[in-house]
Design an enzyme around this catalytic site. Structure first.
Site, short mmCIF file in Angstrom:
data_model
loop_
_atom_site.label_atom_id
_atom_site.label_comp_id
_atom_site.label_asym_id
_atom_site.label_seq_id
_atom_site.Cartn_x
_atom_site.Cartn_y
_atom_site.Cartn_z
N ASP A 150 0.82 -1.21 0.00
CA ASP A 150 0.00 0.00 0.00
C ASP A 150 0.86 1.27 0.00
O ASP A 150 0.76 2.12 0.88
CB ASP A 150 -0.93 -0.02 1.22
CG ASP A 150 -1.94 1.12 1.19
OD1 ASP A 150 -2.33 1.53 0.08
OD2 ASP A 150 -2.33 1.59 2.27
N GLU A 185 4.06 -8.01 7.32
CA GLU A 185 2.72 -8.57 7.10
C GLU A 185 2.68 -9.74 6.11
O GLU A 185 1.86 -9.75 5.19
CB GLU A 185 1.74 -7.48 6.68
CG GLU A 185 1.49 -6.43 7.76
CD GLU A 185 0.29 -5.56 7.46
OE1 GLU A 185 -0.31 -5.67 6.37
OE2 GLU A 185 -0.07 -4.75 8.34
N TYR A 218 -5.38 -2.79 13.53
CA TYR A 218 -6.23 -1.65 13.17
C TYR A 218 -7.66 -1.84 13.68
O TYR A 218 -8.61 -1.50 12.99
CB TYR A 218 -6.21 -1.45 11.66
CG TYR A 218 -4.84 -1.00 11.15
CD1 TYR A 218 -4.48 0.34 11.18
CD2 TYR A 218 -3.93 -1.93 10.66
CE1 TYR A 218 -3.23 0.75 10.73
CE2 TYR A 218 -2.68 -1.53 10.21
CZ TYR A 218 -2.34 -0.19 10.24
OH TYR A 218 -1.10 0.22 9.80
N GLU A 274 2.48 -1.32 14.01
CA GLU A 274 1.59 -0.43 13.27
C GLU A 274 0.25 -0.34 13.99
O GLU A 274 -0.31 -1.36 14.39
CB GLU A 274 1.32 -0.94 11.84
CG GLU A 274 2.47 -0.79 10.86
CD GLU A 274 2.06 -1.19 9.44
OE1 GLU A 274 0.83 -1.16 9.14
OE2 GLU A 274 2.95 -1.56 8.66
#
Length: 596
Positions: A160, A410, A465, A501
């Protein structure tokens, strides 16, 4: 492969500036064989994508060509002439006049070529560099190219951030002795009040090796001789987070009573240790506060910019950050030099991002292929990954700021085949550098129950997240999920856990009296929620917010002019969350907030 340096015996010419530029055209079969045609010029260092207004250049897939004339100094007749590229994203080919002298695959590590036999001192030569930005299932990072309805080739990838390309870092021409210092490796230790500096020097040819250690005033501390040795520094001054101290190790070669070559290596004396519950620097618990970052600025793209470098570190100092991760690739070496000098702790990461074929731009894909298989990320990718690790560690092994290696971001660590893929790479990393711990970052759908690779690593990094991609707008439910998730990691594995993150997209200037996603107030409430959870776990060793600043991505319905999770805007203006984090981090220093 030592970074170029001017010294008594070495000359250095910087080749940054304006180069001729052309996009590859089928009708020009050998663009290196003559001056590039057309009126385009390009800046080096810089990504080429945003420099021009033509979308065909910005979105080009394939080769582009850089060219300039280079003059070799007349006094280099008794030296080797070497050309070095700090990076070419992602595949570089170098031609001196009509001769291919170097080729390198990997967009974020340096490569060089000895061109002595192809140039003449006192004469110019034509330097042409081809750079290919194409990604495939066998490149790091991976991707694939497809042809869209318009007939154009389009690059797709699973990470991303925008696939900026070109010569994003400096280019050097060096004149170096034929008998020379090829490499220096330094490891440090502490014994009571003394520090130890173990050094190893690789040379070409036969010569006597001498070393001199100097302190920051330039005064001689110790000296020695031989290609290998250990210096013991009594009353050593340690390299500390937030309080850097750097010695200088002067290495010289001598033959027949004369100086043959010299090179100076910065040395920070410090120790790293990981226990079941703590991350220790110089024997003291260290709590990471800071960011995942990107090399990303307007116009330059991933081009290295010293002005942004200085300003970014000033912002990190202001906000109280003590660390960052080089997400998701090795950064320019100037960044690590600066971190060395300013006591900022770094987690060095490879370009192994997008190792998750069930994800595309942050969204789950339907019926994805297995990530780890002979037809996807198999033996060929594993060897490519291994080479990236060799080049990363070979380049950055002497930086005291680098305290841990992150070998992937990830990956699909919950899938079958993940352990078999990563086990040899973890073993290789430890062999290449036994002095530093290793980590990886687990994505949102890899948890303590299904993750297959956590046992391979010293520290577990998790990217979470809750409250954004899951339970968006419902921070109460997100808090329950986050606490349960972290508890699972802590209870299953006897090793430290850190948040590598966590973040929420935020439009600067959007305000709300309620916790409305995308508002500045929601970003603050999101961070507060996460911190409440972090502080409940004594073995939690760090928090790195995603992201330091907004950055460019590929277009997408879930992206508004890029990723907006930055605490600062892309042009480095603070959002409200910056002041909130400053309040938390400046009050804690390097200590976990709940343990003050």
């Amino acid at each position: 492969m030592l970074r170029p340096q001017a010294s008594e015996t070495r000359d250095l010419v910087n080749l940054d500036g304006i180069w001729r530029f052309a996009v590859d055209r089928p009708e020009v079969s050998e663009p290196w064989s003559a001056p590039l045609q057309g009126s385009l010029d390009v800046a080096v260092p810089a990504s080429y994508n945003d420099l021009f207004l033509d979308p065909k250049i910005r979105d080009h897939v394939g080769w582009v060509w850089y060219q300039r004339d280079v003059f070799v100094p007349r006094g280099w007749g008794d030296r080797d002439t070497v050309i070095r590229f700090e990076a070419a994203t992602h595949h570089g080919k170098v031609y001196v006049n009509d001769v291919l002298v170097a080729e390198h695959i990997g967009g974020y590590t340096p490569f060089e070529a000895d061109i002595t036999d192809h140039v003449q001192p006192g004469k110019p030569f034509r330097l042409t560099v081809g750079v290919d930005n194409e990604l495939s299932i066998h490149t790091i990072p991976p991707g694939h190219v497809h042809v869209v309805d318009s007939g154009q080739r389009r690059q797709s990838y699973h990470h991303d951030f925008f696939n900026y390309a070109g010569l994003a870092r400096s280019v050097w021409l060096t004149g170096i002795p034929r008998t020379r210092i090829e490499d220096i490796a330094v490891t440090t230790g502490v014994e009571g009040a003394a520090g130890t500096i173990k050094y190893s020097v690789v040379t070409t040819g036969s010569a006597e090796v001498r070393v001199v250690l100097r302190d920051e005033t330039g005064a001689e501390v110790l000296n020695g001789s031989g290609a290998e040795g250990t210096l013991r520094v009594e009353e050593v001054k340690l390299w500390q987070p937030g309080a850097a101290y750097l010695y200088k190790l002067e290495v010289s070669l001598h033959g027949d009573g004369e100086l043959v070559d010299s090179y100076t290596q910065s040395v920070g004396v410090r120790t790293i240790e990981v226990t079941k519950t703590e991350f220790l620097i110089n024997g003291k618990p260290f709590y990471f506060t800071g960011f995942g970052k990107h090399e990303d600025t307007p116009v330059r793209g991933k081009g290295h910019d010293n002005a942004y470098l200085v300003h970014d570190f000033e912002l990190m100092k202001w906000i109280g950050a003590n660390s960052f991760r080089t997400s998701h690739y090795p950064y320019a070496e100037e960044v690590l030099d600066y971190a060395d000098r300013h006591g900022i702790v770094v987690i060095g990461e490879t370009a192994a991002v997008g190792f998750n074929l069930g994800v595309s731009g942050g969204m789950s894909a339907k019926n994805p292929p297995p990530t780890f298989s002979p037809d996807t990320l198999g033996d060929e990718m594993q060897e490519t990954h291994a080479q990236h690790l060799r080049e990363l560690i070979g380049r950055d092994k002497n930086h005291p700021s680098v305290v841990m290696w992150c070998i992937a971001n990830e990956p699909a660590s919950q899938e079958d085949g993940a352990y078999e893929y990563f086990a040899p790479l973890a073993e290789l990393t430890r062999k290449l550098d036994p002095s530093r711990p290793i980590t990886y970052t687990a994505w949102l759908l890899a948890n303590a129950k299904n993750d297959q690779i956590a046992t391979l690593f010293d520290v577990i990094g998790i990217n979470r997240y809750f409250g954004w991609y899951i339970d968006n707008g419902d921070l109460a439910s997100a808090e329950v999920k986050l606490e349960a998730d972290i508890r699972d990691w802590v209870e299953k594995f006897d090793k430290p856990v850190m948040m590598t993150e966590y973040g929420a997209d935020t439009m600067a200037g959007l305000h709300s009296l309620n916790d409305i996603p995308w508002s500045e107030e929601y970003q603050i409430a999101y961070l507060e929620m996460n911190h409440r959870v972090f502080d409940k776990f004594p073995t939690f060793v760090g928090e790195q917010v995603w992201n330091f600043a907004d950055f460019r991505t590929t277009p997408g319905v879930h992206r508004v002019d890029g990723n907006k999770k930055g605490i600062f805007t892309r042009d480095r203006r603070p959002k409200g969350s910056a002041f909130f984090l400053r309040g938390r981090w400046t009050a804690t220093g390097n200590v976990k907030p709940s343990q003050q």
